[in-house]
Write an enzyme that holds these catalytic residues in place. Structure first.
Site, mmCIF file in Angstrom:
data_model
loop_
_atom_site.group_PDB
_atom_site.id
_atom_site.type_symbol
_atom_site.label_atom_id
_atom_site.label_comp_id
_atom_site.label_asym_id
_atom_site.label_seq_id
_atom_site.Cartn_x
_atom_site.Cartn_y
_atom_site.Cartn_z
ATOM 1 N N ASP A 46 -0.892 24.967 -23.141
ATOM 2 C CA ASP A 46 -0.012 25.117 -24.297
ATOM 3 C C ASP A 46 -0.294 24.047 -25.344
ATOM 4 O O ASP A 46 -1.068 23.112 -25.115
ATOM 5 C CB ASP A 46 1.447 24.997 -23.864
ATOM 6 C CG ASP A 46 1.922 26.201 -23.075
ATOM 7 O OD1 ASP A 46 1.360 27.294 -23.271
ATOM 8 O OD2 ASP A 46 2.848 26.044 -22.259
ATOM 9 N N TYR A 68 -3.153 19.739 -11.767
ATOM 10 C CA TYR A 68 -2.541 19.134 -12.947
ATOM 11 C C TYR A 68 -1.928 17.792 -12.572
ATOM 12 O O TYR A 68 -1.497 17.588 -11.435
ATOM 13 C CB TYR A 68 -1.413 20.015 -13.495
ATOM 14 C CG TYR A 68 -1.835 21.254 -14.226
ATOM 15 C CD1 TYR A 68 -1.963 21.259 -15.615
ATOM 16 C CD2 TYR A 68 -2.087 22.444 -13.540
ATOM 17 C CE1 TYR A 68 -2.325 22.414 -16.297
ATOM 18 C CE2 TYR A 68 -2.450 23.606 -14.212
ATOM 19 C CZ TYR A 68 -2.567 23.582 -15.585
ATOM 20 O OH TYR A 68 -2.929 24.724 -16.260
#
EC number: 5.4.99.12
Length: 254
Positions: free
Chosen positions: A52, A111
């Site tokens: 994003d 992540y």
């Protein structure tokens, strides 16, 4: 035609995300335009993930098909020259088989989310971490996080705009560790739902502040209801760290 695997590092602050956007700059657009400038070819790159706006990448994996004869070294150097001054770097470039795919051949993604736990304003880490002023109990956060590990319906932690067919995912690891004022939350899975990591981090921060208990987190997971989400962490602290492929794990792609 040669398919090249690219390892990409990027600072997400100036971008609307990885994927091309009609309303702003993207990492994908920057790289595709650099490839066109170097090769004269219209390029479309595919990546292991789609981050994003304001999310960063330490080692995003992507691939591109290029007809022009060019060595991996020359391609990497030329792309890096063309990408300047955008905060995007090609760390590695190598030829791969024509049926290898950055997204569909991937068997694992990792992540890391960075929290700077202090009251003083951020200077060097502004836009690169989430500042939380209230004291966080990282040990309580780590203990609570373990209820999320495993195969679950993660609807509570899924964006309303998520396009995944199923909310069921298997979370392989969710670890919380502290070094001074820096708290890092590491998540590993084959794949993630849209906003899943940020949503899990936001709820763990509530645990760290004492506003939620581990039982509250488990109840939110079991509810499978986005309305039960306590907090969605901002994008600034999220980093795509690596994509894992069968040759690197011994697993067969599926």
């Amino acid at each position: 035609m040669t398919r090249f695997r690219l390892t990409v590092e990027f600072d997400g602050r100036p971008f609307m995300g990885w994927q091309r956007q009609a309303h702003g700059p993207s990492v994908q657009q920057a790289i595709e335009e650099a490839i066109t400038a170097v090769t004269g070819e219209r390029a479309v790159i595919h990546a292991a993930g789609r981050t994003d706006a304001r999310v960063h990448g330490r080692a995003m994996t992507a691939h591109a098909d290029i007809a022009k004869p060019i060595t991996p070294f020359r391609l990497k150097e030329a792309l890096n020259a063309r990408l300047r001054p955008a905060p995007v770097a090609i760390l590695a470039c190598e030829p791969v088989a024509g049926d290898w795919h950055a997204r569909f051949s991937c068997v694992g993604r990792r992540y890391v989310y960075r929290i700077v736990n202090r009251r003083a304003p951020l200077t060097f880490d502004a836009g690169l971490a989430w500042q939380v002023a209230a004291d966080l109990d990282d040990q309580a956060m780590h203990a609570a996080a373990q209820c999320l590990v495993g195969r679950h319906d993660f609807t509570t932690f899924r964006s309303a705009h998520c396009q995944a067919e199923s909310p069921v995912k298997t979370l392989d690891r969710l670890d919380v560790r502290r070094s001074g004022e820096l708290i890092e939350i590491e998540a590993a899975a084959r794949s993630f739902l849209h906003h899943q990591v940020r949503s899990m981090v936001g709820c763990l921060a509530l645990v760290g502040r004492g506003r939620w208990t581990a039982a509250d987190l488990a109840d939110a997971l079991a509810a499978a209801d986005r309305a039960r989400l306590g907090l969605n962490a901002p994008p600034d602290g999220l980093y795509f760290m690596e994509a894992v492929y069968p040759a690197e794990t011994g697993e067969t792609a599926r």
